[in-house]
Scaffold this motif. Structure first.
Motif, mmCIF file in Angstrom:
data_model
loop_
_atom_site.group_PDB
_atom_site.id
_atom_site.type_symbol
_atom_site.label_atom_id
_atom_site.label_comp_id
_atom_site.label_asym_id
_atom_site.label_seq_id
_atom_site.Cartn_x
_atom_site.Cartn_y
_atom_site.Cartn_z
ATOM 1 N N LYS A 1 0.854 -1.190 0.000
ATOM 2 C CA LYS A 1 0.000 0.000 0.000
ATOM 3 C C LYS A 1 0.887 1.236 0.000
ATOM 4 N N ARG A 2 0.380 2.283 -0.658
ATOM 5 C CA ARG A 2 1.138 3.538 -0.685
ATOM 6 C C ARG A 2 0.276 4.688 -0.187
ATOM 7 N N LEU B 1 -6.256 13.508 6.060
ATOM 8 C CA LEU B 1 -6.887 13.321 7.364
ATOM 9 C C LEU B 1 -6.498 11.969 7.963
ATOM 10 N N PRO B 2 -6.589 11.822 9.291
ATOM 11 C CA PRO B 2 -6.289 10.519 9.909
ATOM 12 C C PRO B 2 -7.127 9.380 9.339
ATOM 13 N N SER B 3 -8.390 9.662 9.009
ATOM 14 C CA SER B 3 -9.264 8.620 8.449
ATOM 15 C C SER B 3 -8.804 8.183 7.066
ATOM 16 N N ASP B 4 -8.065 9.053 6.354
ATOM 17 C CA ASP B 4 -7.510 8.670 5.057
ATOM 18 C C ASP B 4 -6.411 7.634 5.215
ATOM 19 N N GLY C 1 -8.392 1.554 5.469
ATOM 20 C CA GLY C 1 -7.512 2.524 4.825
ATOM 21 C C GLY C 1 -6.229 1.873 4.352
ATOM 22 N N PRO C 2 -5.348 2.637 3.744
ATOM 23 C CA PRO C 2 -4.101 2.091 3.197
ATOM 24 C C PRO C 2 -3.177 1.478 4.245
ATOM 25 N N ILE C 3 -3.375 1.811 5.515
ATOM 26 C CA ILE C 3 -2.508 1.261 6.551
ATOM 27 C C ILE C 3 -2.712 -0.242 6.713
ATOM 28 N N MET C 4 -3.843 -0.751 6.214
ATOM 29 C CA MET C 4 -4.151 -2.179 6.343
ATOM 30 C C MET C 4 -3.447 -2.990 5.250
#
Length: 320
Positions: free
Chosen positions: A68-69, A77-80, A99-102
């Motif tokens: 993920k990038r 935003l944090p939710s992004d 989100g992309p952190i996953m």
């Protein structure tokens, strides 16, 4: 940077695979793999265009990881980063959209260009291996590895990471410019195609998880642990250092040394592992005094002098 030897057959294939794309960057590839095996994260600081993004993409492809990038911008935003809960009228309930952190391997591009609030959303995941959205804690996939990049030249409109957040990164690396012959090789390879598109995985995620567990079993002698404590302790008493490394630095130095030993084909840590890695583990964990900076000192050269002056254990204990 000293050339590192890779003796582990499986991990050697990973590094060779990355080298197909990253010309002349074997040591950076090896150190990135060290952080991945030690279940830590990397801050990659260098000018644009030297291959920071390509390095993490090549690493993700080599280990068949979900990549993920995140392109950090001032309005992010944090939710992004973490994801958001969206109401589904058909089911009459909220559904979580990740989100992309996953992802297994996350590229946080230009992390210093977003607000501290958004930075903290990523850093929470790095520290806790989980994110909290709408009061619900969700675990991140394993392995979870973040490589964050930042440009050390342009600071206008940026939000520099405070020292407490820099401390979350296991290693701080720089790519550096290629030599003339390496750059010619880059041009030849990029003439007709993108080399990254030809890259294939050489190990599976399951194999990577197994290797991460193997790292924890690498033997660290008591004399090596004492060497780490002595080295990190000197950062707290040095005349040029205002704030020395915390015990987190000692843990980071031990874990990365275990990972480097595995890559080198050993089941034990050598003092040379610690000595080599200290230059990437400790500089971003200290704060220099103003007068030292005025005299031209840098965190890197202060740590280099500390490494030279700290006695290296030469006799191995027989308590193993």
């Amino acid at each position: 940077m000293v050339q590192l030897e890779t003796q582990h057959p499986v991990l050697g294939r990973v590094i060779e695979n990355i080298e197909r794309v990253m010309i002349g960057k074997k040591d950076v590839a090896t150190l990135s793999l060290v952080a991945l095996l030690a279940e830590g994260h990397v801050l990659l600081e260098d000018v644009p265009g030297v291959g920071k993004t390509m390095m993490v993409r090549a690493l993700a492809k080599s280990v068949s990881a979900d990549f993920k990038r995140l392109q950090f911008t001032p309005d992010l935003l944090p939710s992004d980063v973490t994801g958001v809960s969206i109401y589904n009228p058909k089911e009459q309930q909220f559904e979580f959209r990740a989100g992309p952190i996953m992802g297994n391997i996350v590229l946080a591009d230009e992390i210093n260009r977003t607000s501290p609030k958004t930075q903290s959303a990523l850093l929470e995941g790095m520290e806790e291996s989980s994110v909290t959205v709408d009061g619900v804690t969700r675990m991140l996939p394993r392995p979870f590895f973040v490589m964050a990049t930042q440009n050390p030249i342009e600071y206008e409109g940026t939000y520099p990471l405070p020292e407490a957040q820099l401390d979350r990164f296991l290693l701080k690396l720089r790519m550096g410019y290629p030599t003339a012959s390496e750059e010619l090789d880059v041009l030849n390879r990029a003439e007709k195609m993108k080399p990254i598109n030809t890259l294939e995985s050489v190990i599976t995620i399951e194999e990577l998880r197994h290797l991460q567990e193997q790292v924890k079993g690498i033997y660290v002698d008591e004399t090596i642990k004492q060497y780490i404590i002595d080295l990190v302790g000197r950062t707290r008493t040095h005349q040029s250092i205002y704030l020395g490394s915390s015990p987190r630095g000692s843990i980071a130095l031990m874990k990365t040394s275990q990972a480097l030993a595995l890559i080198s084909g050993r089941d034990f840590v050598l003092p040379d592992d610690v000595k080599f890695l200290a230059q990437y583990v400790l500089p971003h964990r200290i704060i220099l005094k103003s007068e030292a900076k005025f005299e031209g000192a840098t965190a890197e050269n202060v740590i280099a002098k500390l490494i030279e002056r700290t006695p290296v254990p030469v006799q191995r204990s027989l308590n193993r």
